[in-house]
Each structure stands twice: as structure tokens, then as C-alpha cells.
Scaffold this motif. Structure first.
Motif, PDB file in Angstrom:
ATOM      1  N   CYS A   1    -102.412 -28.801 -37.869  1.00 17.89           N
ATOM      2  CA  CYS A   1    -101.251 -29.495 -37.284  1.00 17.89           C
ATOM      3  C   CYS A   1    -100.180 -28.484 -36.852  1.00 17.89           C
ATOM      4  O   CYS A   1     -99.575 -28.626 -35.784  1.00 17.89           O
ATOM      5  CB  CYS A   1    -100.660 -30.484 -38.280  1.00 17.89           C
ATOM      6  N   ARG A   2     -99.969 -27.464 -37.667  1.00 18.13           N
ATOM      7  CA  ARG A   2     -98.981 -26.448 -37.327  1.00 18.13           C
ATOM      8  C   ARG A   2     -99.399 -25.699 -36.058  1.00 18.13           C
ATOM      9  O   ARG A   2     -98.585 -25.489 -35.157  1.00 18.13           O
ATOM     10  CB  ARG A   2     -98.811 -25.469 -38.491  1.00 18.13           C
ATOM     11  N   LYS A   3    -100.675 -25.358 -35.979  1.00 17.57           N
ATOM     12  CA  LYS A   3    -101.191 -24.602 -34.831  1.00 17.57           C
ATOM     13  C   LYS A   3    -101.034 -25.403 -33.527  1.00 17.57           C
ATOM     14  O   LYS A   3    -100.706 -24.833 -32.481  1.00 17.57           O
ATOM     15  CB  LYS A   3    -102.666 -24.251 -35.064  1.00 17.57           C
TER      16      LYS A   3
ATOM     17  N   LYS B   1     -98.934 -27.850 -32.991  1.00 19.69           N
ATOM     18  CA  LYS B   1     -97.590 -28.427 -32.875  1.00 19.69           C
ATOM     19  C   LYS B   1     -97.590 -29.941 -33.081  1.00 19.69           C
ATOM     20  O   LYS B   1     -96.942 -30.699 -32.360  1.00 19.69           O
ATOM     21  CB  LYS B   1     -96.968 -28.057 -31.519  1.00 19.69           C
ATOM     22  N   LEU B   2     -98.342 -30.363 -34.075  1.00 17.28           N
ATOM     23  CA  LEU B   2     -98.350 -31.763 -34.497  1.00 17.28           C
ATOM     24  C   LEU B   2     -97.530 -31.885 -35.772  1.00 17.28           C
ATOM     25  O   LEU B   2     -97.373 -30.916 -36.514  1.00 17.28           O
ATOM     26  CB  LEU B   2     -99.787 -32.232 -34.775  1.00 17.28           C
ATOM     27  N   HIS B   3     -97.040 -33.085 -36.032  1.00 14.07           N
ATOM     28  CA  HIS B   3     -96.324 -33.305 -37.277  1.00 14.07           C
ATOM     29  C   HIS B   3     -97.299 -33.134 -38.450  1.00 14.07           C
ATOM     30  O   HIS B   3     -98.486 -33.429 -38.298  1.00 14.07           O
ATOM     31  CB  HIS B   3     -95.729 -34.716 -37.289  1.00 14.07           C
ATOM     32  N   PRO B   4     -96.860 -32.663 -39.603  1.00 16.34           N
ATOM     33  CA  PRO B   4     -97.772 -32.504 -40.745  1.00 16.34           C
ATOM     34  C   PRO B   4     -98.501 -33.807 -41.066  1.00 16.34           C
ATOM     35  O   PRO B   4     -97.990 -34.887 -40.779  1.00 16.34           O
ATOM     36  CB  PRO B   4     -96.835 -32.110 -41.903  1.00 16.34           C
ATOM     37  N   PRO B   5     -99.704 -33.744 -41.634  1.00 16.74           N
ATOM     38  CA  PRO B   5    -100.458 -34.954 -41.983  1.00 16.74           C
ATOM     39  C   PRO B   5     -99.598 -35.910 -42.818  1.00 16.74           C
ATOM     40  O   PRO B   5     -98.919 -35.484 -43.758  1.00 16.74           O
ATOM     41  CB  PRO B   5    -101.641 -34.423 -42.786  1.00 16.74           C
ATOM     42  N   GLN B   6     -99.637 -37.186 -42.447  1.00 12.72           N
ATOM     43  CA  GLN B   6     -98.831 -38.192 -43.134  1.00 12.72           C
ATOM     44  C   GLN B   6     -99.641 -38.824 -44.268  1.00 12.72           C
ATOM     45  O   GLN B   6    -100.688 -39.435 -44.017  1.00 12.72           O
ATOM     46  CB  GLN B   6     -98.423 -39.284 -42.136  1.00 12.72           C
ATOM     47  N   PRO B   7     -99.183 -38.694 -45.516  1.00 10.20           N
ATOM     48  CA  PRO B   7     -99.945 -39.293 -46.619  1.00 10.20           C
ATOM     49  C   PRO B   7     -99.867 -40.823 -46.544  1.00 10.20           C
ATOM     50  O   PRO B   7     -98.831 -41.392 -46.195  1.00 10.20           O
ATOM     51  CB  PRO B   7     -99.229 -38.766 -47.872  1.00 10.20           C
TER      52      PRO B   7
ATOM     53  N   LYS C   1     -90.919 -32.140 -33.907  1.00  5.65           N
ATOM     54  CA  LYS C   1     -91.107 -30.945 -34.743  1.00  5.65           C
ATOM     55  C   LYS C   1     -90.049 -30.889 -35.840  1.00  5.65           C
ATOM     56  O   LYS C   1     -90.239 -30.255 -36.860  1.00  5.65           O
ATOM     57  CB  LYS C   1     -91.048 -29.692 -33.862  1.00  5.65           C
ATOM     58  N   ASN C   2     -88.928 -31.590 -35.600  1.00  9.09           N
ATOM     59  CA  ASN C   2     -87.964 -31.653 -36.703  1.00  9.09           C
ATOM     60  C   ASN C   2     -87.974 -33.057 -37.297  1.00  9.09           C
ATOM     61  O   ASN C   2     -88.313 -34.031 -36.634  1.00  9.09           O
ATOM     62  CB  ASN C   2     -86.561 -31.244 -36.238  1.00  9.09           C
ATOM     63  N   SER C   3     -87.607 -33.158 -38.516  1.00 10.19           N
ATOM     64  CA  SER C   3     -87.803 -34.403 -39.262  1.00 10.19           C
ATOM     65  C   SER C   3     -86.755 -35.457 -38.962  1.00 10.19           C
ATOM     66  O   SER C   3     -86.883 -36.592 -39.396  1.00 10.19           O
ATOM     67  CB  SER C   3     -87.802 -34.099 -40.765  1.00 10.19           C
ATOM     68  N   THR C   4     -85.695 -35.118 -38.215  1.00 14.62           N
ATOM     69  CA  THR C   4     -84.640 -36.113 -37.992  1.00 14.62           C
ATOM     70  C   THR C   4     -85.145 -37.297 -37.175  1.00 14.62           C
ATOM     71  O   THR C   4     -84.690 -38.414 -37.347  1.00 14.62           O
ATOM     72  CB  THR C   4     -83.432 -35.469 -37.254  1.00 14.62           C
ATOM     73  N   PHE C   5     -86.093 -37.020 -36.297  1.00 12.44           N
ATOM     74  CA  PHE C   5     -86.667 -38.107 -35.483  1.00 12.44           C
ATOM     75  C   PHE C   5     -87.287 -39.172 -36.389  1.00 12.44           C
ATOM     76  O   PHE C   5     -87.036 -40.358 -36.252  1.00 12.44           O
ATOM     77  CB  PHE C   5     -87.717 -37.520 -34.529  1.00 12.44           C
TER      78      PHE C   5
END
Length: 619
Positions: free
Chosen positions: A547-549, A551-557, A589-593
């Protein structure tokens, strides 16, 4: 109704076929009568039914048998003319003409016949005693009329009856032997009654009768006329009027009476207004009106359509529990020729604890059908009488075709209300659980779903920045080599893997790299079954690194293995990404969204629930 009417006159020589046509046209008896009149066309504006009418003469002296057969095959109605003072011409009606016509026409679509006794000026007695047994013997005979070409008696009536036999045939409606309506006519009129019974109480009250009258005949009934109608029914049957309204039995009796009194056009006007053709089938034009859907556009129901569907729900939710029991669903679909919803619907939309479709679930199912198969939605609205009750030209008025998604992307905003999320993942990764969790079902409730009742779709509402939107989840079958355009066409993608299965993530990675890496469709990776122990995935990169590579949001549990209903935050996030794909690319890419979307959803979900409860109280 037909666009024109073709009338053919046949009969023995010298019975006056040509004289009848010429007397009609010139309004006087001709001094010289040719062997055969040329085909004439009466314009629509001078006929009572406003339909162009072609009148065709037959002459044995001028025409061959083959020409006669051709004319029989083209005719909409055939007048068999006999002379009232010529017994042989009467006998020929049954010995020659009716068998000849029947041999030349298809049994299932027989042409209506009219028996015409000409030269009534030459006799003092009527031929009706001889003719009535013939009428009773042959169902194809619509009526009989005695006339005189010489003194113009019943000439215009004859051609009016002929026109009427085509435009308003008795055959499909009524059985003369049994003196009752035919089953197909009863079925059609029963649907019309149910559609017109706006409060579903089994009777047509004065308001409903007036609306029905205005819909079919463009004029309401005066109060006294309404009472007169009900009094006619009261005098003839005990249960035709209930609570001062017309019951179904009374409604059917009235139409039987119209037909018995020769007013077939009244019943046909009603049938045609409600979409029926001459065979008492709903026409293709009525059920499937034209609607143009350009590429990259979607179909949604508009405000009026939802108001109509709400009124349909209200009239069938008899116990006012804001859900439809199986009996109430069955009652709702009585106006359909088949049951349109199968048991999978109960696992496609929200249900109550008894498994009955809720008000929200009911509207969601209609939204889903309109999005996936707009023609079917138009057909269903046709059965329910949308265009009639809302006085629209067709059901197409209920549908909004959204603008192209390409324009939405350019303008960075959308007016759409329905967003599609395709859910992909290897077998057993938790896709089905993810769909059912959206409908509020935890793992325990999901285990009770029968295999043959499962659905590949789930649809419900979410709130994004205060706006109520529909999110449609579609579980795509995991066939990596054969993902079709339909599998890829969506607003957002959810790639699901099982944290407890080391081979699960590889499928997500391959699908993303082959189909979505260069796409503008936002993607979310879902770490399903997050309540279980997370194992190392057999892939070159871990899910987080992948996901980082890219540019995706980290996996959502995600897990639905909880006692209470599963958490809904992820569905709000998916809807938000579908609505704002440009922000998903830059801002995710930032969590505020995510935070803004989640907080907005929570606030408006609470507000929405309060408004929903208030709405139900009003209802």
C-alpha cells in the motif's frame, strides 16, 4: 388502439354490397351501380373513433378467388352481406362464407364478422329470427344489423359497428354463452382495480372513483352520477357496494353491464388507458418506454418516483411496523404477472429482526434495480401504474440519467446519489461477510443464511458530509484471468484479503497491478477477519508495504465477528472516495480525510435516524 381499420364486404352477387358503399359515400342511392366499388378511405376526422377507415368491396364477377383470399387476410373486419328477401343468400352465410373465411384465417386471431341484412325496404318482416341462431353458433360474429341502401337506413351505423368491432372487440372481453367476463378480462380489470385502490382497503371510495374516472375519461363524475352508479350496483348484487364504496365485485359487474349493453368502448377505454393491447396484454410501449442512456452514465430514481414508491409501501404496510411481511410483499406484487423478488432480496437490503424488508431496504432494492437494470425497473413501475397515478407520459419520467462520470471528474463534483463499489478478493477472503455486515448482520446472523438465498449485491444508505447516498456493494467472482468490463466498471474498489490466510493477499496485489494501477478508480485494501491472528502473507511485499509503495491508504482492519452489529465506518469511507475520487488520489495520504468523513457520517447518521423516526410518526 389501431392506427387504421380495413373493412371488407363480401356476399353473394346482387345482395347490394356496392350499393351500401356508394350510399354511404354519396348519402343517396345510386342510379347506376358498377360491378364493384373502388377502395375508399374515410379520413380520421369524419369517423366517430377518429381512425382512418378503408372500405373494400368484393365482386365475384371482377375478382379471382386468390384476390378474395388476399383481401380476407388483409381485412380487420368482414361484413357478410345478405339480402333479407333472399333465403338462398342467408343460407350461403353459414354454408359458404363463414367456413371460407375461417379456413383463411388463423384460429387464434380470427377476424370479427358482422352480418348485414340489406334491402330491408323490400320486406315488412325482420330476418333476425333466422339470424340470431347463427350468431349464437359462431363466436366470431360480433353483431348483426339490418339496413337499406335505398332509403339509407342504418348505413352509417353499419360502418360504425364494423369500426367498433375492430377497435372495441367483444371477443377478448366477454363470453356470450356464459354471459360473463372472460378470465383474462377479469385478471386485467382486477389489476386496474388494485392500482386505483390507492389506500388498499378493497373498495373504491368517491375520491378514488373520481380519480379513476378523470384518468380514463378526462372528466370527474358529478356527486349524483356517482350515487346513481352505486345504486345500479346495489340493485343487482348484495356485496357490490361496501362502506359506500365500490368493491371489486361491483367494479367487475359494472363492466359486464357495459358490455351487455353494447358499450364495449367504455371497458376498452379503461383497459387501454392502463396499458393493455387487443389481446389484454400490457404493451411493450407501456412497459418499456424509450430511454436513452449514454455511455459512462448511470440511472437513478428521482424524487417523484421515491414519493410514489413510499405511497405504495404505505398502502401495503397494513400493520404499520415499517417493514413488509411475506404476506404484505405478496399483496404488493399481486398486480404483477410474476413474483419479481426472490429470497436473495432479504440478503441484499436491510431487514428487521424477523428478516422482513424494512422501509429503507424496500427503497434500496428499487434503487438497486434502477441502477443495474433500468428496463426492469420501468417494467415494475408500469405494473404498479406509476405513469397513470402520477399522470406522466410514461415511467421514463421516474428516472434520472446522470451526467457522464468523466464530466464529474473534470468538475470535481457530482449530483449522483448511487455509488458502486466492486469487492474483489480470493475465495474465502471474507467478501460475502463484508457485504452482509453492511446490512447490519454479524457473523452469527450470516451463518443462518441458506446457500441458495445468498446475494452478490448489498445496498444501503450512508451519510457523507450530511448528504444521504446509496452505496452498492458488488461481490465479484474471483476469476483473475476473466475480469469483464462490468467487473471493473465502478466508482471505488475494495480489495479484500484474509489476515489469517497466508495466500490471500497475493490475489489482491495481482488484480490491483493488472487492472487498477493506472486507473482513476480509487482503491481500498481491506484486512478482513481482523479478530483472528494475523499471519505473514506469501507475497514479496507485506500488505502495508504494498500500500505504501502504490500510494494507497494502509489496509483497513475489518471484522464482523462481534456480538453487536458490525462497525459501518469503512462503508462511509468507501462512499466518500466514490464521491470525491480526485480527493482520494491526493488527500487520502493524510488521515484527516478519513476523520472528516467518519465524523460527518456519525453526526448525520444520528440526525438521519431522528428524521426517519419523525417521518414514520407522521406516516
Amino acid at each position: 388502439m389501431r392506427k387504421d381499420v380495413r373493412i371488407l364486404l363480401v356476399g353473394e352477387p346482387k345482395v347490394g354490397k356496392t350499393s351500401l358503399i356508394m350510399s354511404l359515400v354519396s348519402e343517396e342511392f345510386p342510379d347506376e351501380v358498377p360491378l364493384r366499388a373502388e377502395e375508399i378511405t374515410i379520413p380520421a376526422d369524419v369517423t366517430p373513433e377518429r381512425v382512418p377507415t378503408h372500405i373494400v368491396d368484393y365482386s365475384e364477377a371482377e375478382q379471382s378467388e386468390e384476390q378474395l383470399f388476399q383481401e380476407i387476410s388483409k381485412a380487420n373486419v368482414i361484413c357478410i352481406v345478405y339480402s333479407v328477401n333472399n333465403k338462398k343468400s342467408i343460407e350461403k352465410v353459414t354454408s359458404h362464407w363463414i367456413p371460407l373465411i375461417n379456413d383463411r384465417t388463423d384460429k387464434d386471431s380470427r377476424v370479427p364478422l358482422i352480418l348485414v341484412g340489406n334491402k330491408s325496404d323490400l320486406v315488412e318482416h325482420s330476418s333476425m329470427e333466422t339470424i340470431l341462431p347463427i350468431m349464437n353458433q359462431y363466436q366470431d360474429i360480433e353483431t348483426c344489423v339490418e339496413c337499406s341502401a335505398k332509403n339509407l337506413k342504418n348505413i352509417s351505423e353499419l360502418f360504425y359497428y364494423a369500426q367498433k368491432a375492430v377497435l372495441h372487440p367483444t371477443g377478448p372481453l366477454y363470453c356470450p354463452e356464459e354471459k360473463e367476463l372472460k378470465p383474462s378480462c377479469i385478471k386485467s380489470l382486477t389489476r386496474i382495480f388494485k392500482v386505483s385502490d390507492l389506500d388498499n382497503d378493497g373498495i373504491l371510495n368517491d375520491n378514488e372513483l373520481n380519480f379513476f374516472q378523470k384518468t380514463c375519461f378526462n372528466t370527474p363524475l358529478a356527486p349524483q352520477a356517482l350515487e346513481d352508479v352505486k345504486n345500479v350496483v346495489r340493485r343487482n348484487m348484495t356485496d357490490g357496494v361496501k362502506d359506500n364504496g365500490l368493491s371489486l365485485k361491483g367494479f367487475l359487474f359494472l363492466h359486464t353491464l357495459f358490455i351487455q349493453r353494447g358499450r364495449h368502448e367504455t371497458t376498452w377505454t379503461v383497459l387501454r388507458r392502463f396499458g393493455y393491447d387487443d389481446d389484454l396484454e400490457l404493451t411493450q410501449e407501456y412497459l418499456f418506454p424509450m430511454i436513452k442512456i449514454p455511455p459512462d452514465c448511470t440511472t437513478e430514481l428521482n424524487h417523484n418516483a421515491y414519493l410514489f414508491l413510499q405511497s405504495v409501501f404505505d398502502k401495503h404496510d397494513k400493520d404499520r411496523d415499517c417493514a413488509l411481511s411475506p404476506e404484505e410483499v405478496k399483496d404488493l406484487f399481486k398486480v404483477f404477472p410474476y413474483m419479481p423478488w426472490g429470497p436473495d432480496v432479504n440478503h441484499t437490503v436491510c431487514t428487521n429482526e424477523q428478516g422482513w424488508i424494512t422501509y429503507q431496504g424496500y427503497l434500496s432494492q428499487w434503487t438497486l434495480t434502477t441502477y443495474l437494470d433500468v428496463q426492469r425497473s420501468l417494467e415494475y413501475l408500469g405494473y404498479l401504474g406509476y405513469s397513470i397515478i402520477y399522470e406522466q407520459d410514461s415511467q421514463a419520467a421516474a428516472v434520472t440519467v446522470t451526467r457522464s462520470k468523466r464530466i464529474d471528474l473534470q468538475k470535481k463534483q457530482t449530483q449522483r446519489s448511487v455509488f458502486r463499489c466492486n469487492v474483489l478478493g480470493a475465495r474465502g477472503s471474507g467478501k460475502s461477510g463484508f457485504l452482509q455486515a453492511f446490512l447490519g448482520k454479524n457473523l452469527q446472523r450470516q451463518r443462518q443464511i441458506r446457500e441458495d438465498h445468498k446475494s452478490f449485491y448489498a445496498i444501503s444508505t450512508t451519510y457523507v458530509y450530511g448528504q444521504e447516498k446509496y452505496l452498492l456493494l458488488h461481490e465479484v467472482m474471483p476469476d483473475f484471468d476473466f475480469l469483464s468490463e462490468a467487473d471493473l466498471a465502478c466508482d471505488v474498489v475494495c480489495l479484500v484479503y484474509d489476515v489469517n490466510n497466508p495466500r490471500s493477499f497475493e490475489y489482491c496485489a495481482k488484480v490491483y497491478k493488472q487492472y487498477f494501477i493506472d486507473s482513476k478508480t480509487p482503491c481500498v485494501v481491506l484486512a478482513a477477519k481482523s479478530d483472528l491472528h494475523e499471519v505473514r502473507q506469501h507475497y514479496s511485499l507485506s500488505p502495508h508495504e504494498f500500500c505504501r509503495k502504490h500510494k494507497l491508504h494502509p489496509p483497513q482492519p475489518f471484522t464482523c465477528s462481534s456480538i453487536e452489529a458490525p462497525n459501518k465506518d469503512i462503508y462511509t469511507r468507501l462512499t466518500t472516495m466514490a464521491m470525491y475520487p480526485h480527493m482520494a488520489q491526493a488527500d487520502l495520504k493524510n488521515s484527516t480525510f478519513w476523520l472528516r468523513a467518519s465524523v460527518g457520517a456519525t453526526v448525520f447518521a444520528v440526525l438521519g435516524f431522528a428524521m426517519y423516526r419523525a417521518l414514520l410518526k407522521q406516516r
